[in-house]
Design a protein around this motif. Sequence first.
Motif, PDB file in Angstrom:
ATOM      1  N   PHE A  52       3.485  -3.437  -1.161  1.00 55.99           N
ATOM      2  CA  PHE A  52       2.444  -4.428  -1.428  1.00 55.99           C
ATOM      3  C   PHE A  52       2.470  -4.734  -2.927  1.00 55.99           C
ATOM      4  CE2 PHE A  52      -2.202  -4.797  -2.662  1.00 55.99           C
ATOM      5  CZ  PHE A  52      -2.270  -6.157  -2.425  1.00 55.99           C
ATOM      6  N   MET A  53       2.798  -5.974  -3.288  1.00 55.61           N
ATOM      7  CA  MET A  53       2.919  -6.352  -4.684  1.00 55.61           C
ATOM      8  C   MET A  53       1.545  -6.753  -5.217  1.00 55.61           C
ATOM      9  SD  MET A  53       5.720  -8.833  -6.493  1.00 55.61           S
ATOM     10  CE  MET A  53       7.001  -7.744  -5.881  1.00 55.61           C
ATOM     11  N   VAL A  54       1.090  -6.026  -6.236  1.00 52.51           N
ATOM     12  CA  VAL A  54      -0.224  -6.267  -6.828  1.00 52.51           C
ATOM     13  C   VAL A  54      -0.146  -7.347  -7.888  1.00 52.51           C
ATOM     14  CG1 VAL A  54      -2.156  -5.186  -8.056  1.00 52.51           C
ATOM     15  CG2 VAL A  54      -0.841  -3.864  -6.378  1.00 52.51           C
ATOM     16  N   TYR A  55       0.916  -7.318  -8.701  1.00 53.57           N
ATOM     17  CA  TYR A  55       1.064  -8.259  -9.806  1.00 53.57           C
ATOM     18  C   TYR A  55       2.535  -8.640  -9.879  1.00 53.57           C
ATOM     19  CZ  TYR A  55       0.603 -10.184 -14.552  1.00 53.57           C
ATOM     20  OH  TYR A  55       0.601 -11.007 -15.650  1.00 53.57           O
ATOM     21  N   ALA A  56       2.855  -9.862  -9.487  1.00 55.27           N
ATOM     22  CA  ALA A  56       4.240 -10.262  -9.281  1.00 55.27           C
ATOM     23  C   ALA A  56       5.053 -10.339 -10.565  1.00 55.27           C
ATOM     24  CB  ALA A  56       4.284 -11.617  -8.565  1.00 55.27           C
ATOM     25  N   ARG A  57       4.424 -10.642 -11.695  1.00 49.33           N
ATOM     26  CA  ARG A  57       5.189 -10.891 -12.918  1.00 49.33           C
ATOM     27  C   ARG A  57       6.073  -9.703 -13.301  1.00 49.33           C
ATOM     28  NH1 ARG A  57       2.796 -12.727 -18.846  1.00 49.33           N
ATOM     29  NH2 ARG A  57       4.825 -12.752 -19.910  1.00 49.33           N
ATOM     30  N   VAL A  58       5.529  -8.519 -13.235  1.00 44.95           N
ATOM     31  CA  VAL A  58       6.327  -7.323 -13.546  1.00 44.95           C
ATOM     32  C   VAL A  58       6.458  -6.422 -12.314  1.00 44.95           C
ATOM     33  CG1 VAL A  58       5.883  -7.272 -16.005  1.00 44.95           C
ATOM     34  CG2 VAL A  58       4.256  -6.217 -14.468  1.00 44.95           C
ATOM     35  N   ARG A  59       6.161  -6.980 -11.159  1.00 39.48           N
ATOM     36  CA  ARG A  59       6.338  -6.285  -9.884  1.00 39.48           C
ATOM     37  C   ARG A  59       5.545  -4.982  -9.824  1.00 39.48           C
ATOM     38  NH1 ARG A  59      12.903  -7.160  -9.254  1.00 39.48           N
ATOM     39  NH2 ARG A  59      12.893  -9.350  -9.850  1.00 39.48           N
ATOM     40  N   LEU A  60       4.265  -5.064 -10.200  1.00 35.62           N
ATOM     41  CA  LEU A  60       3.376  -3.925  -9.991  1.00 35.62           C
ATOM     42  C   LEU A  60       3.129  -3.805  -8.493  1.00 35.62           C
ATOM     43  CD1 LEU A  60       0.746  -4.299 -12.848  1.00 35.62           C
ATOM     44  CD2 LEU A  60       2.832  -2.948 -12.819  1.00 35.62           C
ATOM     45  N   THR A  61       3.489  -2.684  -7.923  1.00 33.29           N
ATOM     46  CA  THR A  61       3.466  -2.565  -6.469  1.00 33.29           C
ATOM     47  C   THR A  61       2.861  -1.247  -6.010  1.00 33.29           C
ATOM     48  OG1 THR A  61       5.688  -1.617  -6.487  1.00 33.29           O
ATOM     49  CG2 THR A  61       5.531  -3.994  -6.182  1.00 33.29           C
ATOM     50  N   LEU A  62       2.431  -1.265  -4.757  1.00 37.19           N
ATOM     51  CA  LEU A  62       2.072  -0.055  -4.029  1.00 37.19           C
ATOM     52  C   LEU A  62       3.070   0.077  -2.885  1.00 37.19           C
ATOM     53  CD1 LEU A  62      -1.812  -0.495  -3.829  1.00 37.19           C
ATOM     54  CD2 LEU A  62      -0.535   0.916  -5.442  1.00 37.19           C
ATOM     55  N   ALA A  63       3.568   1.281  -2.664  1.00 41.19           N
ATOM     56  CA  ALA A  63       4.585   1.473  -1.638  1.00 41.19           C
ATOM     57  C   ALA A  63       4.484   2.880  -1.076  1.00 41.19           C
ATOM     58  CB  ALA A  63       5.979   1.224  -2.221  1.00 41.19           C
ATOM     59  N   LEU A  64       5.064   3.067   0.100  1.00 48.37           N
ATOM     60  CA  LEU A  64       5.008   4.378   0.767  1.00 48.37           C
ATOM     61  C   LEU A  64       6.319   4.613   1.495  1.00 48.37           C
ATOM     62  CD1 LEU A  64       2.910   6.702   1.369  1.00 48.37           C
ATOM     63  CD2 LEU A  64       2.568   5.587   3.579  1.00 48.37           C
ATOM     64  N   ASP A  65       7.019   5.678   1.115  1.00 46.79           N
ATOM     65  CA  ASP A  65       8.206   6.081   1.853  1.00 46.79           C
ATOM     66  C   ASP A  65       7.897   7.363   2.627  1.00 46.79           C
ATOM     67  OD1 ASP A  65       8.154   8.014  -0.100  1.00 46.79           O
ATOM     68  OD2 ASP A  65       9.916   7.280  -1.174  1.00 46.79           O
ATOM     69  N   GLN A  66       8.887   7.875   3.341  1.00 44.59           N
ATOM     70  CA  GLN A  66       8.619   9.023   4.223  1.00 44.59           C
ATOM     71  C   GLN A  66       8.212  10.287   3.466  1.00 44.59           C
ATOM     72  OE1 GLN A  66      11.778  11.019   6.646  1.00 44.59           O
ATOM     73  NE2 GLN A  66      10.588  10.236   8.382  1.00 44.59           N
ATOM     74  N   PRO A  67       8.903  10.665   2.376  1.00 51.23           N
ATOM     75  CA  PRO A  67       8.440  11.858   1.644  1.00 51.23           C
ATOM     76  C   PRO A  67       7.021  11.698   1.110  1.00 51.23           C
ATOM     77  CG  PRO A  67      10.688  11.310   1.010  1.00 51.23           C
ATOM     78  CD  PRO A  67      10.184  10.171   1.841  1.00 51.23           C
ATOM     79  N   SER A  68       6.712  10.503   0.590  1.00 57.44           N
ATOM     80  CA  SER A  68       5.362  10.263   0.072  1.00 57.44           C
ATOM     81  C   SER A  68       4.326  10.325   1.176  1.00 57.44           C
ATOM     82  CB  SER A  68       5.305   8.907  -0.625  1.00 57.44           C
ATOM     83  OG  SER A  68       6.171   8.863  -1.738  1.00 57.44           O
ATOM     84  N   ALA A  69       4.671   9.787   2.357  1.00 54.48           N
ATOM     85  CA  ALA A  69       3.724   9.785   3.476  1.00 54.48           C
ATOM     86  C   ALA A  69       3.386  11.207   3.909  1.00 54.48           C
ATOM     87  CB  ALA A  69       4.302   8.993   4.645  1.00 54.48           C
ATOM     88  N   MET A  70       4.386  12.083   3.954  1.00 55.08           N
ATOM     89  CA  MET A  70       4.113  13.475   4.337  1.00 55.08           C
ATOM     90  C   MET A  70       3.169  14.145   3.347  1.00 55.08           C
ATOM     91  SD  MET A  70       7.550  15.215   5.923  1.00 55.08           S
ATOM     92  CE  MET A  70       8.777  14.522   4.818  1.00 55.08           C
ATOM     93  N   LEU A  71       3.474  13.986   2.058  1.00 58.92           N
ATOM     94  CA  LEU A  71       2.644  14.639   1.051  1.00 58.92           C
ATOM     95  C   LEU A  71       1.268  13.998   0.959  1.00 58.92           C
ATOM     96  CD1 LEU A  71       5.314  15.284  -1.720  1.00 58.92           C
ATOM     97  CD2 LEU A  71       4.168  16.967  -0.280  1.00 58.92           C
ATOM     98  N   LEU A  72       1.185  12.687   1.129  1.00 60.31           N
ATOM     99  CA  LEU A  72      -0.108  12.016   1.121  1.00 60.31           C
ATOM    100  C   LEU A  72      -0.981  12.509   2.267  1.00 60.31           C
ATOM    101  CD1 LEU A  72      -2.143   9.862   0.218  1.00 60.31           C
ATOM    102  CD2 LEU A  72      -0.837   8.180   1.553  1.00 60.31           C
ATOM    103  N   GLY A  73      -0.399  12.623   3.459  1.00 56.49           N
ATOM    104  CA  GLY A  73      -1.175  13.100   4.604  1.00 56.49           C
ATOM    105  C   GLY A  73      -1.690  14.507   4.398  1.00 56.49           C
ATOM    106  N   GLY A  74      -0.823  15.406   3.901  1.00 56.94           N
ATOM    107  CA  GLY A  74      -1.255  16.770   3.648  1.00 56.94           C
ATOM    108  C   GLY A  74      -2.319  16.858   2.573  1.00 56.94           C
ATOM    109  N   ALA A  75      -2.131  16.101   1.487  1.00 56.10           N
ATOM    110  CA  ALA A  75      -3.114  16.110   0.401  1.00 56.10           C
ATOM    111  C   ALA A  75      -4.452  15.553   0.870  1.00 56.10           C
ATOM    112  CB  ALA A  75      -2.586  15.308  -0.782  1.00 56.10           C
ATOM    113  N   ALA A  76      -4.428  14.489   1.676  1.00 48.14           N
ATOM    114  CA  ALA A  76      -5.673  13.902   2.170  1.00 48.14           C
ATOM    115  C   ALA A  76      -6.420  14.890   3.072  1.00 48.14           C
ATOM    116  CB  ALA A  76      -5.376  12.605   2.920  1.00 48.14           C
ATOM    117  N   LEU A  77      -5.690  15.613   3.924  1.00 48.73           N
ATOM    118  CA  LEU A  77      -6.330  16.631   4.766  1.00 48.73           C
ATOM    119  C   LEU A  77      -6.990  17.711   3.910  1.00 48.73           C
ATOM    120  CD1 LEU A  77      -3.774  17.232   7.675  1.00 48.73           C
ATOM    121  CD2 LEU A  77      -6.125  16.411   7.910  1.00 48.73           C
ATOM    122  N   LEU A  78      -6.294  18.146   2.881  1.00 49.41           N
ATOM    123  CA  LEU A  78      -6.848  19.179   2.009  1.00 49.41           C
ATOM    124  C   LEU A  78      -8.075  18.675   1.270  1.00 49.41           C
ATOM    125  CD1 LEU A  78      -6.944  21.826   0.498  1.00 49.41           C
ATOM    126  CD2 LEU A  78      -5.079  21.011  -0.969  1.00 49.41           C
TER     127      LEU A  78
END
Length: 538
Positions: A52-78
Motif C-alpha cells: 500500500f503506497m502512502v506517498y508516491a513521490r518517494v514510494r513510502l509504503t506499507l507492505a507485508l511478506d510471509q516472515p513479517s506476517a508470522m512475526l506480526l501475528g505472534g507479536a499481536a497475540l502477545l
Amino acid sequence: MNALLLAATPLAPLLLLAALVVPALRGRALALLWLAPLPGLACAAFGTGEPFMVYARVRLTLALDQPSAMLLGGAALLWCAASVYVRAYIEREAHWRFAAWWLPTMAGSLGVFVAGDLVSFYFVFALASLPAWGLVIHDRTQRAWAAGATYILMTVAGEAALLAGFALLAAFTPDGSLAIADVLSAAAEAPLRDLAIAFVVIGFGLKAGLVPLHVWLPLAHPAAPMPASAVLSGAIIKAGVIGLIRFLPLDVTPAAWGEVLAVIGFVTAFWGVLAGITQQNPKTVLAYSSVSQMGVVAAAIGMGLAAGIGTTPQSAAFYALHHVLAKGALFLAVGVAAATGGRVRWLVIAPAVLLALGFGGLPPAGGWLAKEAVKAELGNGLAATLSALSAAGSTLLMLHFTRRLAAGLAADATARPPPGMLLPWLALAAASVLVPWALFAPAAGGDWASVLTLDALAKAVTPVLAGALAVLALARWEHRLPPVPEGDIIHLARRLLRVASPLGNALARGEALLRRWPVAGLAMLVLTAALGFVMMGR
C-alpha cells in the motif's frame, strides 16, 4: 481491505493513545488496551502481499511478506494477552501513566513488520524503542532508573548506527525511491555496501541482543513490570530480527557477512547460557535466555546467507515466532507464580516446564518445531554440533529457570492469582504450542514425514536429556560458580572507563544527559523527521 489492515496495525494503538488525552475517555481507553493489537492480528491473518503506497513521490509504503506476517501475528497475540494482564497487575492509579508509554511502544513494535520504506521503518523502529524507556523505569526504584539509563543510552547508540546505515543505503538509490526493495536492489553494487551492512548489523544486533550489545536486556527486563518484561523480550527485540531478515537479503549480502553473523550468533547463544545459569532472579534468567535464543536466530540467518539458502527468512521468522509466544508467556508466569499457592500451583509449574523444555527442542512443544524449521541452516557439519550443544544449554538454562520460578511461588497455600493474570498466561502458553503446530507446514515449509520419524525424534530428545542431566550437576555445584552481575560486561566497561578518567568523565556526562528522556527521545525523533523531509525533497 488490505490497505486498511496495514494502516490500522500501527494506527490503532496511536488512536487509543490519543483517547487518553480526554479525561472522559481515559477510563474506557484503559479498559480497551487489549483491542489495540487486534488490527495487527487481523493483518497477519488476512493481509496480502500487495503493498500500500502512502506517498508516491518517494514510494513510502506499507507492505507485508510471509516472515513479517508470522512475526506480526505472534507479536499481536502477545501484546493482546499482556494488555489483559496489565489491568490485573498494574495498580489502578498507575494505569494511565503506564498506558501512555505502553501504546506508542505497541504501535512501533507492530509497525516494524508492515513498514515498507526506510523513513517509515526508521520511525516505527524508534517508536518501538524510545517510549519503552517509560516501561523500564515505571516502578521508579533506583534499580529501574539505573536500568533505564543504560537502556536509553544503548538505544540511542543503536538508532544512530541504524540512521547512518540507512543514509548510506539511500545515498546510492538512483531514482530517489525509499522503498526497501528498491534501496536494497541498488545497494548490491554500492561502493560503501559493506560499511552500510556493518551499521545495519550493529543497529539491529543491539535491538536483538547480540553479544556484546546485549547488556541492556538483563538490566531492563528484571527492572520492568511483568507485562512490560514480556513484551520487551517477546515482541520488541523482534524488531531487530525482522531488520536482519529484511535488510540482509541473500542477493545483496556477501557470504562473508553471513559467516560473521553466524559466529556472533553462536557466541551469543553460549554466552547467554553461561551468564544465565549464575542468576537467581527468574526474570534475569529469562532475559539471558532471550539473549541465547536470539543468538540462535542470528546464527541461522548467518548460515543461511553463507550457504545461499533462499528459505532462511521464513525459517528464521518461524523460530523467532515461537520465541515471541513462549518467552512472553514465561514472563507472565513469573507474576502468576508470585500470586499462586497450594494445589493450584500446577497451573503455573506444569505448563512452564513444558515451555521450558521446548526451548531445548523437546517434542511436542513448539520449540521442537522451531528447531526443526532451521535444520537446513543449522543441521549440518560444525553448525549442527554447535546447535545441539546450544539446545542442551538452553535446556539447562530453562530448567534452572523453572527451579527459580518454583522458589517464587506464594507461601500462602490459599493464594490464588486473579483471572486477569491467570487466563492470559494459560492462553499464551497454549498458543506457543498450537501456533507452531498450525504453521509448521504452510508457513515454515516443514515436512511432517521427516520430523515424525523415530530417528528424528531421538535426535531432538538427545540434547534435552543432556541438558536435564547437566541440571543435576548445576544443582550440586552452582554455589561454586563465579557470580555474574546483571549486565555482565557492562560492569567491566565501567571499571575501564574509571581508569581512563578523561574519557570516562566525558562519557559519564553523556550518559547523564541521555538519562533525560526528553533530550534523548526528542533528539532521535527530530533526526527521524529531518531524514524524512530531506529525502522527500530529493
